[in-house]
Design a protein around this motif. Structure first.
Motif, PDB file in Angstrom:
ATOM      1  N   UNK A   1       0.814  -1.223   0.000  1.00  0.00           N
ATOM      2  CA  UNK A   1       0.000   0.000   0.000  1.00  0.00           C
ATOM      3  C   UNK A   1       0.845   1.270   0.000  1.00  0.00           C
ATOM      4  N   UNK A   2       2.004   1.249   0.672  1.00  0.00           N
ATOM      5  CA  UNK A   2       2.768   2.489   0.840  1.00  0.00           C
ATOM      6  C   UNK A   2       4.090   2.526   0.069  1.00  0.00           C
ATOM      7  N   UNK A   3       4.640   1.376  -0.311  1.00  0.00           N
ATOM      8  CA  UNK A   3       5.893   1.366  -1.059  1.00  0.00           C
ATOM      9  C   UNK A   3       5.658   1.064  -2.532  1.00  0.00           C
ATOM     10  N   UNK A   4       4.783   0.118  -2.814  1.00  0.00           N
ATOM     11  CA  UNK A   4       4.540  -0.281  -4.197  1.00  0.00           C
ATOM     12  C   UNK A   4       4.129   0.882  -5.101  1.00  0.00           C
ATOM     13  N   UNK A   5       3.301   1.843  -4.647  1.00  0.00           N
ATOM     14  CA  UNK A   5       2.976   2.967  -5.544  1.00  0.00           C
ATOM     15  C   UNK A   5       4.218   3.685  -6.076  1.00  0.00           C
ATOM     16  N   UNK A   6       5.229   3.874  -5.233  1.00  0.00           N
ATOM     17  CA  UNK A   6       6.459   4.522  -5.710  1.00  0.00           C
ATOM     18  C   UNK A   6       7.188   3.628  -6.711  1.00  0.00           C
ATOM     19  N   UNK A   7       7.173   2.327  -6.481  1.00  0.00           N
ATOM     20  CA  UNK A   7       7.781   1.397  -7.425  1.00  0.00           C
ATOM     21  C   UNK A   7       7.075   1.491  -8.766  1.00  0.00           C
ATOM     22  N   UNK A   8       5.744   1.577  -8.757  1.00  0.00           N
ATOM     23  CA  UNK A   8       4.976   1.643 -10.001  1.00  0.00           C
ATOM     24  C   UNK A   8       5.243   2.940 -10.756  1.00  0.00           C
ATOM     25  N   UNK A   9       5.407   4.044 -10.044  1.00  0.00           N
ATOM     26  CA  UNK A   9       5.714   5.319 -10.696  1.00  0.00           C
ATOM     27  C   UNK A   9       7.082   5.254 -11.371  1.00  0.00           C
ATOM     28  N   UNK A  10       8.076   4.752 -10.645  1.00  0.00           N
ATOM     29  CA  UNK A  10       9.416   4.640 -11.224  1.00  0.00           C
ATOM     30  C   UNK A  10       9.392   3.677 -12.409  1.00  0.00           C
TER      31      UNK A  10
END
Length: 813
Positions: free
Chosen positions: A777-786
């Motif tokens: 919920x809190x780390x994966x969104x940043x992974x998806x953006x990168x």
């Protein structure tokens, strides 16, 4: 999952929901029938059956354990404490208890070993019976007894029959231990019957009983609590009694399908499979909440029952299929294990995940469509129908924070998390492995809070076996045995000399007398018989070329004479009648580390000119622990690589975005790393039971991250990047929150179990769920953006036909 397959399922659910539900219910009846064919395996021996050291022990027991024409002898241990156990009154009580035990023919007492017997022999060397020994002690004065105690202590004659605090000068010791050996044959409830006899003699004496059945106590305590908490959290998640009943029914069906299929294919149930129930509950609850929540998201926008369910299944069947495929890969990686119970666990877990996919992916949507159709036709009141994580709720604002950070500083967050994960990974490499019966033993006293529970849920106030075992370990020097199984022509002239020579200058863990290892073998039987029989002594001397007391010639003649003497039974405990194999029992330090004992046993085996295998409790457990660690490493590698490849291929086919699969693996790797690091921090080692946590961790990590990733990919087709992230984390995050609370509440109650293995499993399951939730919920969104930015840059730079989807999505910002 192919579009045609999804369309086919959608059509069946839309056109014939009732028939689809009935088919699944009929299949459930079939699988319930399979439960009747389900066999079970219990005990720790199932984890060592195929090990070389365990097979050697089986051969020793088969060839030498039944030498007396029946089952091997067994022993009872009596512990004495209270004051000075070497004082006259205590010695008399001990011998009187031994006498009364020997007088009970049904106990089949063949011998006793005790400190009282040692003292009596010092007082009267001619005392051969227990009655004679008791009379010798009764006739002696306290000063004579003290002198006998000092003499025995100086000669180290007590061995392990008195506690380590024995004081020769004051002739005192705080504890003593009596070993009573019993003859062949079954003797049910032996410890209780021995204790009943011992209780007829005043004094602090108690029998070391059987290990308690804490598995049953634990399940009776935690299963009702788990069910109550699961239902309570499902009520909060669903807020609708019809949806609640549907979700619970689906959970029960998934479990019945799993174990019914297990019985039908002939896989025995072992204690590892206890872990499957919380796993299936966790995944099933997650699937169920996602299905209902996604369906409600469509319904609150005013869509009809069938269109809403079509949208739900179109998206979630793909996500469920990805979760199922990667999780099955993870569990089937256990087929690489050398331990059969772990291989069976992997197969049954894979069956369970597939069953959960079918029940929650097809049955639940069909039953939901049918149920809601009935509710629209009749005046049935409506209940909570808003999805979790709805817009403007407090939960939605928390869930959106991961998307907010991802849109502002994704690289910074990832850099911090990568450094933290690497640090945790380095720390995690120091985790230990252990495999012993202590992993399954409870505390001496159960917590007071558990004693307030009503019957039959309250566990026993204490476990005497654990108390007495701890008492023994605290007060007595422990010793162990390394058994050497030797195969070869043992009637060759040099055979006996070789057996004796193998124990010269033994390694450190082996007890020694001078330069020679303390051992019992056919050589010691020959020496003992020669000392008692002049004719046999002469035979040995005639065939002893180097005059060391060990015959070197005409060994067949020596064996024949020995086996025709009163020492025949003892001889057959160490050499078989055909002279093709032998047993040698070495005494080792009971406190030595299993790996040290195993290494020293291998060193001893290498000294034999014949094939020799070292075995014994510590060696078997050490070999099992080593294999467990190898299994964990192999399974982890296979799972991560296999899951990554599967995700890459699936997202490449479904979304034309292979790097989405790699992005999906990042939170999984983080979750596994943090779980193992936490295990080391709280002092938990890998054993057979909790090593399965990694499989569960990967399964839950994949489950949580796939839902977020797939929802993001679906939203990105219609919305800008930032909005797609917010909708994915709000909608899917809301369902994940409900799944988190239900799983942590329902499975986390296992920490209350009195069996420590179950308690540790509950703790680590909670950690796995929490870490999987937080990273998804809190780390994966940043992974998806990168990932999205890198993939877009790559396509813009190369124009590669195999690159990800176009960089500019409709409305992208």
């Amino acid at each position: 999952m192919g579009a045609r397959a999804i369309e086919w399922v959608d059509d069946r659910i839309a056109a014939h929901p009732g028939k689809v539900a009935l088919v699944f219910l009929a299949l459930t009846v079939v699988f319930v029938g399979g439960l009747g064919t389900l066999d079970s395996e219990s005990g720790s021996s199932q984890f060592t059956a195929d090990l070389e050291s365990a097979e050697a022990m089986e051969e020793i027991n088969r060839e030498f354990g039944a030498s007396f024409g029946g089952d091997p002898t067994t022993a009872s241990t009596i512990l004495h404490d209270g004051g000075n156990v070497l004082a006259k009154p205590a010695l008399v009580r001990s011998l009187r208890a031994q006498e009364r035990l020997a007088a009970h023919d049904d106990l089949r007492v063949t011998g006793t070993t005790s400190a009282a017997g040692v003292v009596a022999t010092r007082l009267d060397p001619s005392a051969a019976t227990l009655e004679a020994k008791r009379r010798a002690v009764e006739r002696a004065t306290p000063s004579e007894i003290d002198a006998a105690v000092r003499e025995a202590a100086a000669a180290d004659a007590f061995g392990t029959t008195v506690s380590e605090d024995v004081n020769a000068e004051s002739a005192t010791a705080s504890a003593a231990k009596t070993t009573v050996t019993h003859g062949v044959g079954e003797l049910s409830d032996r410890e209780r019957r021995v204790q009943a006899v011992v209780d007829t003699v005043p004094g602090e004496m108690r029998v070391l009983g059987d290990s308690p059945n804490t598995m049953a106590d634990s399940l009776l305590l935690v299963v009702p609590a788990a069910l109550v908490l699961i239902v309570a959290f499902l009520i909060v998640a669903f807020r609708d009694p019809f949806d609640l009943c549907l979700g619970v029914l689906s959970l029960v069906m998934a479990i019945l399908w799993t174990f019914g299929a297990t019985g039908l294919v002939g896989i025995p149930f072992n204690m590892l499979m206890v872990a499957l129930v919380p796993l299936l509950i966790a995944v099933g609850v997650d699937f169920g909440i996602h299905s209902i929540n996604r369906y409600r998201e469509e319904r609150v926008d005013g869509r009809g029952i069938v269109p809403s369910m079509r949208t739900t299944t179109d998206q979630l069947l793909v996500a469920f299929f990805i979760v199922t495929g990667t999780t099955v890969i993870g569990f089937l990686s256990n087929l690489a294990s050398a331990l059969e119970p772990i291989r069976d666990f992997g197969v049954v877990a894979a069956i369970g995940i597939v069953a959960t996919f079918l029940v929650f992916g097809i049955f639940l949507p069909a039953a939901k469509v049918y149920l809601d159709g009935v509710r629209e036709r009749y005046p049935i009141p409506a209940f909570g129908r808003t999805p979790l994580g709805a817009d403007e709720s407090a939960l939605s604002r928390v869930l959106s924070s991961g998307a907010v950070v991802a849109n502002r500083a994704p690289a910074l967050l990832l850099a911090v998390m990568i450094v933290a994960t690497l640090g945790a990974g380095v720390y995690a490499t120091g985790i230990g492995t252990g495999f012993s019966t202590d992993d399954f033993q409870p505390a001496e006293e159960t917590p007071d809070a558990l004693q307030t529970l009503p019957e039959p849920f309250a566990p026993p106030e204490s476990y005497p076996y654990v108390r007495d075992t701890n008492f023994r370990d605290r007060h007595f020097e422990s010793s162990g045995r390394v058994m050497m199984y030797v195969r070869g022509q043992l009637d060759e002239d040099h055979a006996l000399a070789a057996i004796h020579a193998a124990g010269r200058d033994p390694p450190g863990a082996v007890e020694r007398d001078g330069r020679q290892a303390e051992a019992r073998s056919i050589v010691s039987v020959i020496e003992s018989r020669a000392a008692a029989d002049s004719e046999f002594r002469a035979l040995v001397a005639r065939n002893d070329a180097d005059d060391d007391g060990i015959p070197d010639d005409n060994l067949d003649e020596v064996y024949d004479a020995l086996l025709s003497s009163p020492a025949r039974d003892r001889a057959l405990q160490y050499v078989d009648a055909d002279r093709g194999s032998a047993k040698v029992a070495y005494t080792v330090d009971g406190d030595a580390d299993p790996s040290t004992v195993a290494a020293d046993g291998a060193e001893l085996a290498a000294e034999y000119p014949y094939p020799a295998t070292a075995t014994g409790g510590k060696i078997i457990w050490n070999e099992a622990s080593t294999l467990i660690m190898q299994t964990v490493v192999q399974s982890l590698a296979i799972t991560l690589v296999g899951a990554a490849l599967f995700l890459v291929v699936v997202y490449w086919v479904l979304e034309d975005s292979p790097t989405l699969g790699l992005a999906n693996v990042v939170p999984i790797a983080m979750t596994v790393t943090f779980v193992v690091a936490t295990m080391r921090y709280v002092g938990v080692t890998f054993n057979v039971f909790n090593a399965m946590i990694l499989s569960l961790t990967i399964g839950l990590g994949i489950d949580y991250s796939v839902h977020v990733t797939h929802r993001f990919a679906d939203e990105l087709e219609r919305r800008p990047l930032s909005e797609a992230l917010v909708r994915a984390t709000r909608g899917t995050g809301g369902a994940l929150t409900g799944s988190l609370l239900t799983t942590v509440g329902g499975v986390g109650v296992l920490v209350l179990a009195v069996n420590p293995a179950i308690g540790v499993f509950g703790l680590l399951t909670m950690l796995s769920v929490c870490y999987a939730y937080l990273t998804s919920v809190f780390v994966l969104p940043s992974v998806l953006v990168v990932q999205h930015r890198v993939a877009s840059w790559w396509q813009a730079e190369t124009g590669d036909l195999l690159a990800d989807r176009p960089a500019v999505t409709p409305g992208d910002d």
